[in-house]
Design an enzyme around this catalytic site. Structure first.
Site, PDB file in Angstrom:
ATOM      1  N   ASP A  11      10.534   4.988  -8.014  1.00  0.00           N
ATOM      2  CA  ASP A  11      10.280   3.569  -7.778  1.00  0.00           C
ATOM      3  C   ASP A  11      11.472   2.795  -8.326  1.00  0.00           C
ATOM      4  OD1 ASP A  11       9.199   1.149  -7.186  1.00  0.00           O
ATOM      5  OD2 ASP A  11       7.388   1.368  -8.402  1.00  0.00           O
ATOM      6  N   GLU A 106      10.547   2.974  -2.645  1.00  0.00           N
ATOM      7  CA  GLU A 106       9.577   3.869  -3.270  1.00  0.00           C
ATOM      8  C   GLU A 106       9.342   5.083  -2.387  1.00  0.00           C
ATOM      9  OE1 GLU A 106       4.987   3.517  -5.020  1.00  0.00           O
ATOM     10  OE2 GLU A 106       5.891   1.854  -3.911  1.00  0.00           O
TER      11      GLU A 106
END
Length: 496
Positions: A11, A106
């Site tokens: 992320d 992500e």
């Protein structure tokens, strides 16, 4: 549950804001907030410097301005974010053929599928190397979680933020999960959490203790059974490389309700073009065009039209969207407009490329017929009057076409590339700097200065360099002894 932490979740940290800071030297280390800048705007991303003031994603922009009035407020530049995302996803693809992107910033990675040994040390080494490679290629940081399942890998990356790495060692899952809120479980949103709260269930451990039968009674068979499995630490969801995109769409919320019909038509045409741009970037075509309208009273409606076959022709999508908006009453005010394409395919039907031209010819023929009928009538238009065109799509006014958005790129004939700091009262302020330059000088121009023009973002991602070489024009990454990245609050940890 795997016996080794070989599922990786990446992320990127404050992605949009961090990309803007990397691209704009004068903003590095300063609070940056990206999102819609109007009265109804919403924060997309806030840099960590802005978050200390309480600003966060999905916050109303008006509230963010009250909390952090001295931040740089910028409109998004998705072409820049896609450029960086493509580079990051390319690094992930080197690790494994099984990469599951969730968004631009992500993704999950199955390291075992890439040949990484199922050992904690091997997985951790790959995660550390990935963080270094991302920093070297883009100047940005990403947080990495490693675990034996997707759910736990995502939880680990959350614990690693910002700029860190956390490994959840197999066998420790329940000790970690138990005290967490039920909202930590994938699929548990506000409504599910409220239903569980009313039953006295607040944590993951309490969900597991309630038992599958009770969760099924509260939430239904499918949702209850899935929640019980995840709350018990069982997550067998695989990393899926090819997520099937169902639709592509774009929408805008307007600072003031739109009541002018020609403005509504212009905005729909503009959204249709943006939608097709995203469609083509995804390498897809679509068969059904959808228009979304949210009116002044917050009522929302959609209209759709299915074409003869899939297309990625902007003219076809634009014409279909025009027909759809023509059937919607908008005179009392429109807050939001959206255009989407569904029924996606990987090919186009060549005869559809002529569809827009055929429809325009039909419209022109209808217009000529109407003009001839008016001319033949005893009650023709008043002298000097012109007959109205049939459902026109107006060209943007000078005000719209010369509206300089904060953060967007420009180029000046004399001073070169820069970005808009702000505009108003007929003036636009530009800071002239580039990703690899020192903080640049600010200059002000008339909004209609012919020497100043919009531009595409300058490249932020660097070509590959020898291992350990610093990125030209981007902050160097301090790699200490042992190969670990030394970066502020970042670091690595093993949860055991």
């Amino acid at each position: 549950m795997r016996g080794a932490p070989t599922i990786l979740h990446l992320d990127m940290d404050a992605f949009y804001a961090a990309a803007e800071q990397a691209a704009k030297p004068s903003l590095r280390g300063k609070p940056v907030i990206v999102g819609g800048l109007g009265p109804r705007g919403v924060v997309s991303t806030a840099s960590y410097e802005a978050r200390v003031f309480g600003v966060h994603s999905a916050m109303a922009m008006a509230q963010a301005r009250r909390l952090c009035p001295n931040a740089a407020y910028l409109t998004p530049r998705f072409s820049l974010y896609r450029q960086v995302s493509d580079a990051v996803m390319g690094l992930l693809a080197r690790l494994s053929p099984l990469v599951e992107p969730l968004s631009l910033d992500e993704a999950f990675v199955d390291l075992e599928a890439g040949g990484v040994e199922p050992r904690l040390e091997a997985a951790r080494a790959v995660g550390e190397r990935l963080r270094r490679d991302i920093a070297a290629a883009t100047g940005l940081s990403g947080s990495v979680g490693l675990a034996g399942s997707k759910m736990l890998a995502k939880i680990a990356s959350e614990q690693a933020k910002p700029d860190g790495l956390v490994v959840i060692e197999p066998g420790t899952e329940m000790a970690l999960l138990g005290p967490m809120s039920v909202r930590a479980i994938p699929g548990v949103g506000p409504a599910t959490a409220e239903a569980l709260r009313r039953a006295g269930i607040h944590t993951v451990a309490e969900s597991a203790e309630a038992g599958e039968a009770e969760l099924v009674r509260l939430l239904g068979k499918a949702h209850g059974a899935s929640l019980f499995a995840l709350a018990s630490g069982r997550d067998e969801r695989p990393v899926v490389a090819d997520r099937d995109t169902k639709s592509v769409s774009v929408e805008d919320t307007f600072d003031e309700d739109l009541t002018d019909r020609s403005r509504v038509q212009f905005e729909v045409a503009r959204l249709a073009d943006r939608c097709v741009e995203r469609l083509r970037e995804a390498g897809r075509s679509g068969r059904t065009v959808v228009v979304k309208v949210r009116r002044y009273d917050f009522s929302t409606l959609t209209r759709s039209e299915t074409l003869r076959g899939p297309t990625d022709d902007p003219s076809v999508v634009r014409e279909a969207a025009r027909r759809l908006i023509d059937g919607v009453e908008t005179s009392e005010g429109v807050r939001l407009l959206g255009v989407g394409v569904t029924g996606l395919a990987d090919y186009t039907q060549e005869d559809l490329f002529a569809q827009a031209a055929m429809e325009r010819e039909a419209l022109e023929e209808a217009q000529r017929a109407r003009e001839e009928a008016v001319a033949a009538s005893d009650h023709g238009p008043a002298p000097g009057a012109e007959s109205a065109p049939l459902s026109p799509i107006s060209e943007p006014s000078a005000e719209l076409s010369r509206h300089w958005l904060p953060g967007h790129d420009v180029v000046h004939a004399e001073y070169g590339p820069g970005w808009v700091q702000g505009s108003g009262v007929g003036r636009v302020t530009v800071r002239f700097e580039q990703p690899w330059s020192a903080p640049g000088r600010v200059r002000t121009f008339a909004v209609d200065d012919p020497a100043l023009n919009p531009a595409e973002p300058l490249p932020l991602v660097r070509p590959e360099t020898p291992s350990g070489a610093p990125a030209a024009g981007l902050p160097a990454v301090d790699v200490g002894a042992g190969g670990e990245v030394a970066a502020g609050a970042g670091g690595s940890a093993v949860v055991s």
